[in-house]
Motif scaffolding. Structure first.
Motif, mmCIF file in Angstrom:
data_model
loop_
_atom_site.group_PDB
_atom_site.id
_atom_site.type_symbol
_atom_site.label_atom_id
_atom_site.label_comp_id
_atom_site.label_asym_id
_atom_site.label_seq_id
_atom_site.Cartn_x
_atom_site.Cartn_y
_atom_site.Cartn_z
ATOM 1 N N PRO A 108 0.477 4.311 -1.414
ATOM 2 C CA PRO A 108 -0.116 5.608 -1.059
ATOM 3 C C PRO A 108 -0.144 5.838 0.459
ATOM 4 O O PRO A 108 0.136 6.948 0.931
ATOM 5 C CB PRO A 108 -1.521 5.524 -1.649
ATOM 6 N N ARG A 109 -0.460 4.792 1.211
ATOM 7 C CA ARG A 109 -0.466 4.939 2.669
ATOM 8 C C ARG A 109 0.953 5.142 3.200
ATOM 9 O O ARG A 109 1.194 5.991 4.067
ATOM 10 C CB ARG A 109 -1.109 3.703 3.327
ATOM 11 N N ASP A 148 0.852 -1.196 0.000
ATOM 12 C CA ASP A 148 0.000 0.000 0.000
ATOM 13 C C ASP A 148 0.887 1.246 0.000
ATOM 14 O O ASP A 148 1.096 1.895 1.027
ATOM 15 C CB ASP A 148 -0.908 -0.025 1.239
ATOM 16 N N ARG A 181 -4.305 -5.274 -11.171
ATOM 17 C CA ARG A 181 -4.018 -4.145 -10.263
ATOM 18 C C ARG A 181 -5.319 -3.439 -9.877
ATOM 19 O O ARG A 181 -6.192 -3.246 -10.728
ATOM 20 C CB ARG A 181 -3.073 -3.141 -10.922
ATOM 21 N N THR A 182 -5.430 -3.070 -8.609
ATOM 22 C CA THR A 182 -6.643 -2.396 -8.133
ATOM 23 C C THR A 182 -6.390 -0.946 -7.721
ATOM 24 O O THR A 182 -7.258 -0.100 -7.890
ATOM 25 C CB THR A 182 -7.241 -3.156 -6.939
ATOM 26 N N GLU A 183 -5.197 -0.655 -7.173
ATOM 27 C CA GLU A 183 -4.905 0.727 -6.769
ATOM 28 C C GLU A 183 -4.779 1.598 -8.028
ATOM 29 O O GLU A 183 -4.156 1.206 -9.011
ATOM 30 C CB GLU A 183 -3.610 0.758 -5.949
ATOM 31 N N ALA A 184 -5.396 2.782 -8.015
ATOM 32 C CA ALA A 184 -5.594 3.570 -9.237
ATOM 33 C C ALA A 184 -4.288 3.868 -9.973
ATOM 34 O O ALA A 184 -4.176 3.613 -11.177
ATOM 35 C CB ALA A 184 -6.306 4.875 -8.888
ATOM 36 N N HIS A 185 -3.297 4.387 -9.252
ATOM 37 C CA HIS A 185 -2.030 4.751 -9.912
ATOM 38 C C HIS A 185 -1.356 3.512 -10.498
ATOM 39 O O HIS A 185 -0.922 3.522 -11.651
ATOM 40 C CB HIS A 185 -1.097 5.439 -8.907
ATOM 41 N N GLU A 186 -1.301 2.461 -9.692
ATOM 42 C CA GLU A 186 -0.657 1.222 -10.154
ATOM 43 C C GLU A 186 -1.341 0.664 -11.395
ATOM 44 O O GLU A 186 -0.682 0.258 -12.351
ATOM 45 C CB GLU A 186 -0.741 0.166 -9.037
ATOM 46 N N ARG A 187 -2.662 0.636 -11.363
ATOM 47 C CA ARG A 187 -3.409 0.072 -12.493
ATOM 48 C C ARG A 187 -3.099 0.848 -13.778
ATOM 49 O O ARG A 187 -2.800 0.264 -14.825
ATOM 50 C CB ARG A 187 -4.918 0.109 -12.196
ATOM 51 N N ARG A 218 7.311 6.303 -8.188
ATOM 52 C CA ARG A 218 6.017 6.635 -8.774
ATOM 53 C C ARG A 218 6.093 7.865 -9.676
ATOM 54 O O ARG A 218 5.071 8.402 -10.110
ATOM 55 C CB ARG A 218 4.982 6.855 -7.659
#
Length: 457
Positions: A110-111, A108, A343-349, A140
């Protein structure tokens, strides 16, 4: 049951720490100082692994994560679980560091980044947290974030040379080159052995076309590159190799590759991509690299299901393909596409699906001689390539491959339009002058007189 006996002390930067075993302080300081100074002694924190203090356990977990391998989270998990179990015994600064490492182990980012940013606001002398936050932001493609993070610490940690190195790289990645050079030179004035500042200054000089000056500068400080982690020592020599490559000093580049760049820690991701990147650049410049691809590929073949960072996967793929390991390269490409789809996290996807997948298709096509597909797919990915991470100098490899594909596909006018501005900005580059000469001849244009022998040093 957590023990209530613990010692409150401070690390070498003055941050309060909570230790079960007071003797762990030296190992913890080796981690903090070693990490921000790019020194191998950061691994010494593992000597204190028996100490269940949250900050020690989280530092051990971080060290495992830096392997950047598929099994890194599994290796880090016992340490971060131990840190979380005892986190209540620690200070809030330590708890936040533990939480940030836990987020990293969980994938994670972003966290993790949000926690490092909060730490920089509340505890700006926690420079290990700050540098780790910069690392995630770099991966990133968020160079403004890297710079903001380092600027947080400037009012309270101005005497620490390594902070100025972190600032220098942040400024440089934001294209703020005068500020980057100033920060790097200040870092070096505080501590001549500041390899990250050397690295930032090499970036500035390469970008500004100061090829001979850059070569001389890196040679002048290379005696200090001792006791560093393998990434830092191989990567600074890699930068020196780039300066030499621009001057057609190919034999020296190959000698550096053999003695300093490949073979320090062959199992390590960063050593592998330095090798891939330099061999590819040598071949694009028309240099015969002999059988050097084979040894690198033996190590890349272990990484077909890694997918830690898209920037790494793309270079593994290209290295395997250049080595003729096409089955492995195709397997990695299929695995990469499957990973992107989940991928589910927006940036990663977005990055995996819209940037990494077309870039992978283009790189594989180039290695197979399918110039049209290579030109098309790399052309689609390049405008957004910053999102996969890596530095300008590192991502330039993909631009060079794209230019080569365009040229081999006969798109001479497009190549001239892209190459001439590069030549204008790099008047000392023999490599670029030679390339633009070939293009000009193909287009029936006069070949430009080279001004690289001017006395404007």
């Amino acid at each position: 049951m957590p023990s209530s006996t613990h010692t409150r002390t401070t690390d070498s930067l003055g941050n309060p720490v909570t230790l079960q075993d007071p003797a762990s302080a030296a190992a913890l300081n080796d981690f903090v100082e070693g990490f921000i100074a790019c020194e191998a002694r950061a691994v010494n924190v593992l000597n204190a692994a028996a100490d269940t203090s949250p900050i020690v356990q989280a530092s051990c977990a971080a060290l495992h994560m830096f392997a950047e391998s598929a099994d890194a989270p599994r290796n880090a998990r016992p340490f971060i679980d131990q840190a979380l179990a005892r986190a209540a015994e620690a200070t809030e600064r330590e708890q936040r560091f533990v939480a940030a490492i836990a987020a990293w182990v969980d994938g994670d980012l972003p966290r993790a980044i949000a926690l490092h940013e909060e730490q920089a606001r509340l505890h700006p002398r926690d420079l290990a947290s700050l540098k780790l936050g910069q690392y995630h932001l770099f991966n990133r493609g968020d160079s403004p974030g890297m710079l903001r993070l380092a600027l947080q610490a400037l009012p309270v940690a101005a005497e620490v040379p390594y902070l100025h190195g972190m600032l220098a790289f942040g400024w440089e990645q934001c294209h703020r080159l005068p500020e980057a050079e100033s920060a790097a030179r200040h870092a070096i004035s505080l501590c001549r052995k500041e390899p990250w500042a050397h690295h930032a200054l090499a970036h500035v000089m390469l970008t500004q076309g100061r090829i001979r000056e850059g070569t001389d500068f890196m040679a002048s400080v290379s005696d200090t590159w001792t006791g560093l982690n393998s990434f830092m020592v191989t990567h600074n020599w890699w930068h020196q190799a780039l300066f030499l490559l621009e001057q057609d000093r190919d034999a020296e580049v190959l000698a550096l590759y053999d003695s300093q760049i490949w073979g320090v820690v062959k199992e390590y991701t960063q050593d592998q991509i330095n090798a891939v990147s330099l061999l590819a650049r040598l071949e694009l410049a028309g240099v015969d690299v002999g059988d050097r691809w084979a040894d690198v590929a033996n190590h890349l073949a272990q990484r077909l299901a890694d997918h830690v960072l898209p920037f790494l996967d793309l270079q593994y793929l290209y290295g395997l393909a250049r080595a003729g390991r096409m089955e492995a390269a195709r397997t990695l490409k299929r695995n990469l596409e499957a990973h992107a789809a989940t991928r589910t996290e927006a940036h990663e996807r977005t990055v995996w699906q819209q940037v990494c997948v077309p870039a992978a298709q283009g790189l594989l096509a180039h290695a197979q001689g399918d110039w049209a597909t290579a030109a098309e797919q790399l052309g689609a990915a390049l405008p957004r390539l910053v999102e996969i991470g890596g530095s300008h100098a590192q991502r330039d490899l993909f631009h060079q491959i794209w230019l080569d594909a365009l040229q081999r596909n006969g798109q001479w006018a497009a190549v001239q339009n892209l190459l001439q501005p590069l030549v204008n900005g790099q008047p000392e580059s023999v490599r670029l002058a030679r390339q633009v000469g070939v293009v000009s001849e193909a287009l029936g244009l006069p070949v430009q007189a080279q001004s690289s022998d001017c006395s404007c040093t």
